[in-house]
Design an enzyme around this catalytic site. Structure first.
Site, mmCIF file in Angstrom:
data_model
loop_
_atom_site.group_PDB
_atom_site.id
_atom_site.type_symbol
_atom_site.label_atom_id
_atom_site.label_comp_id
_atom_site.label_asym_id
_atom_site.label_seq_id
_atom_site.Cartn_x
_atom_site.Cartn_y
_atom_site.Cartn_z
ATOM 1 N N GLY A 17 0.814 -1.209 0.000
ATOM 2 C CA GLY A 17 0.000 0.000 0.000
ATOM 3 C C GLY A 17 0.843 1.252 0.000
ATOM 4 O O GLY A 17 2.015 1.226 0.377
ATOM 5 N N LYS A 18 0.209 2.332 -0.472
ATOM 6 C CA LYS A 18 0.901 3.619 -0.458
ATOM 7 C C LYS A 18 -0.052 4.645 0.099
ATOM 8 O O LYS A 18 -1.213 4.696 -0.290
ATOM 9 C CB LYS A 18 1.296 4.024 -1.883
ATOM 10 C CG LYS A 18 2.529 3.309 -2.369
ATOM 11 C CD LYS A 18 3.035 3.934 -3.660
ATOM 12 C CE LYS A 18 4.202 3.120 -4.184
ATOM 13 N NZ LYS A 18 4.055 2.637 -5.515
ATOM 14 N N ILE A 55 5.114 4.490 2.367
ATOM 15 C CA ILE A 55 4.871 3.245 1.658
ATOM 16 C C ILE A 55 4.779 2.094 2.678
ATOM 17 O O ILE A 55 5.471 2.120 3.692
ATOM 18 C CB ILE A 55 6.015 3.050 0.631
ATOM 19 C CG1 ILE A 55 5.701 1.980 -0.370
ATOM 20 C CG2 ILE A 55 7.332 2.774 1.281
ATOM 21 C CD1 ILE A 55 6.574 2.115 -1.622
ATOM 22 N N ASP A 110 -7.534 10.651 12.840
ATOM 23 C CA ASP A 110 -7.507 10.360 11.407
ATOM 24 C C ASP A 110 -8.227 9.047 11.112
ATOM 25 O O ASP A 110 -7.750 8.216 10.346
ATOM 26 C CB ASP A 110 -6.044 10.304 10.932
ATOM 27 C CG ASP A 110 -5.918 10.427 9.421
ATOM 28 O OD1 ASP A 110 -6.886 10.897 8.777
ATOM 29 O OD2 ASP A 110 -4.862 10.065 8.872
HETATM 30 P P1 ATP Z 1 -2.779 8.249 4.603
HETATM 31 O O1 ATP Z 1 -1.375 8.327 4.186
HETATM 32 O O2 ATP Z 1 -3.593 9.435 4.213
HETATM 33 O O3 ATP Z 1 -2.935 7.888 6.047
HETATM 34 P P2 ATP Z 1 -3.453 5.525 4.044
HETATM 35 O O4 ATP Z 1 -3.989 5.205 5.399
HETATM 36 O O5 ATP Z 1 -4.108 4.849 2.881
HETATM 37 O O6 ATP Z 1 -3.470 7.061 3.768
HETATM 38 P P3 ATP Z 1 -1.037 4.174 4.800
HETATM 39 O O7 ATP Z 1 -1.368 4.256 6.246
HETATM 40 O O8 ATP Z 1 0.363 4.427 4.380
HETATM 41 O O9 ATP Z 1 -1.903 5.214 3.985
HETATM 42 O O10 ATP Z 1 -1.519 2.748 4.284
HETATM 43 C C1 ATP Z 1 -1.579 2.454 2.900
HETATM 44 C C2 ATP Z 1 -2.261 1.108 2.697
HETATM 45 O O11 ATP Z 1 -1.384 0.073 3.132
HETATM 46 C C3 ATP Z 1 -3.560 0.899 3.450
HETATM 47 O O12 ATP Z 1 -4.654 1.410 2.764
HETATM 48 C C4 ATP Z 1 -3.601 -0.631 3.549
HETATM 49 O O13 ATP Z 1 -4.137 -1.152 2.354
HETATM 50 C C5 ATP Z 1 -2.129 -1.011 3.642
HETATM 51 N N1 ATP Z 1 -1.717 -1.250 5.039
HETATM 52 C C6 ATP Z 1 -1.310 -0.342 5.940
HETATM 53 N N2 ATP Z 1 -0.967 -0.925 7.103
HETATM 54 C C7 ATP Z 1 -1.153 -2.251 6.939
HETATM 55 C C8 ATP Z 1 -1.005 -3.412 7.800
HETATM 56 N N3 ATP Z 1 -0.586 -3.301 9.056
HETATM 57 N N4 ATP Z 1 -1.314 -4.618 7.279
HETATM 58 C C9 ATP Z 1 -1.763 -4.735 6.008
HETATM 59 N N5 ATP Z 1 -1.930 -3.705 5.168
HETATM 60 C C10 ATP Z 1 -1.639 -2.465 5.606
#
Ligand code: ATP
Ligand code: MG
Length: 353
Positions: free
Chosen positions: A77-78, A83, A192
């Protein structure tokens, strides 16, 4: 040499095992472990391989992890801040999510962030994502998180489009427990809460993640302008810059649930081209009446639950604790809702490889 004579002879001629060779079989508590065999002060026990494995898995309280102990598997995910990668611990084979947030900051800000991340690390509750360890490395903050193999609720919603009320109630129950823990036990306002910060797994678990991260972003000196997250789920009192508290998270929860139920973000722009800019959306949230669930599609309980969350005056909004006893939360209890199958059957990205 004749076949068969080597074994016994070799055994007799072996030197007595020294401490070094034995130590790899000894656990910290002094238990000798080799394959299925466990020997300690209480005697000898044969355990199944899975039991042995569970005993040696990394626990949230272990804080001896190093980034070099992980193999990167793939990007999962990003976000705006960085990342997220699926990684595997080299020695135990366990999977984790490694989140790397790029930030080039001075030393004092770095110390403050490290301090705040410690708070995250100490959170232990089945409804919040475990943060195992965090590092400051090469201008970036790396956080080792519990891996949630169903991805986020945002990812899931893209596939299923809408989530029916009985499943929403089961999801919501877990989120409320997580929020209750953050608010009452840890005294943290999430700030958030949104679909991408609610993660799911094949066991049907729903957990809150990224709590405190936005607080760090907001509070840390010199970082005030780095908030590039979404304002979509932000409560009116936060947008208007007045004092806000725990209940601003419940506003966000209301919008998230409404989005999951209807399949679209609850506020729509006045013109077809979308929102002119973020201020137009913010003004709408502050000035216009709260959104609601349409009466023809949803139960009175669900509509009342949403209304309790999206009260514009935070004093009239219910707390996580109060919402837990709302009739919507228990109205499907006798249906035995199976979130595990629901998440799995919808084809969420469950595979680790
Ligand atoms: P923002 O940067 O605005 O908070 P976001 O929450 O989508 O947006 P990230 O927190 O970087 O950004 O997470 C990106 C994606 O990575 C998530 O939408 C999810 O799909 C995946 N992800 C994040 N943390 C985990 C985790 N612990 N296990 C599995 N997937 C994850
Ligand atoms: Mg996130």
């Amino acid at each position: 040499m004749k076949k068969g004579t080597l074994g016994p002879k070799l055994k007799l001629s072996l030197p007595p095992p020294d401490e070094v060779s034995i130590s790899k079989f000894l656990s910290e508590s002094g238990t000798f472990k080799d394959g299925d065999l466990l020997v300690n002060g209480k005697g000898v026990r044969v355990v199944s391989q899975t039991e042995v494995e569970t005993q040696s898995l990394i626990q949230p309280t272990d804080n001896q992890l190093s980034l070099a102990d992980f193999d990167a598997i793939k990007v999962i995910g990003k976000g705006n801040g960085g990342i997220v990668r699926l990684v595997q611990h080299k020695w135990t084979g366990q999977f984790f999510a490694l989140k790397v947030i790029q930030m080039n900051i001075d030393d004092s800000a770095r110390k403050q962030i490290a301090q705040e991340l410690k708070i995250n690390q100490s959170a232990q509750c089945p409804y919040v994502v475990v943060c195992y360890q965090s590092f400051y490395d090469n201008g970036a903050i790396s956080i080792i998180l519990e891996y949630m193999d169903g991805g986020s609720l945002a990812d899931f919603l893209k596939q299923v489009k809408t989530i029916p009320e009985p499943y929403l109630a089961a999801i919501c129950k877990q989120v409320l427990k997580g929020l209750w823990y953050l608010h009452h036990e840890k005294h943290i306002i999430h700030r958030d809460l949104k679909p991408s910060n609610l993660l799911i797994n094949h066991r049907g678990e729903v957990k809150i993640t990224d709590f405190g991260v936005s607080a760090i972003m907001e509070n840390t000196s010199g970082l005030a302008n780095t908030f590039v997250g979404t304002y979509n789920y932000m409560s009116p009192e936060r947008i208007s810059g007045t004092r806000y508290g725990y209940r601003s998270d419940l506003w966000s929860l209301g919008l998230v649930l409404l989005e999951c139920a209807t399949g679209h973000f609850p506020y729509s722009p006045p013109q077809q081209e979308g929102w002119i800019n973020v201020y137009e959306l913010m003004e709408t949230i502050v000035d216009e009446p709260s959104p609601s669930a349409p009466s023809e599609q949803f139960s009175p309980e669900f509509r009342s639950f949403i209304s309790a969350c999206v009260q514009k005056d935070p004093k009239e909004r219910l707390s996580a604790n109060e919402l837990m006893t709302h009739p919507f939360i228990s109205m499907f209890d006798d249906l035995d809702i199976d979130l595990a199958s629901y998440f799995t059957d919808a084809g969420s990205p469950l595979a680790t490889l």
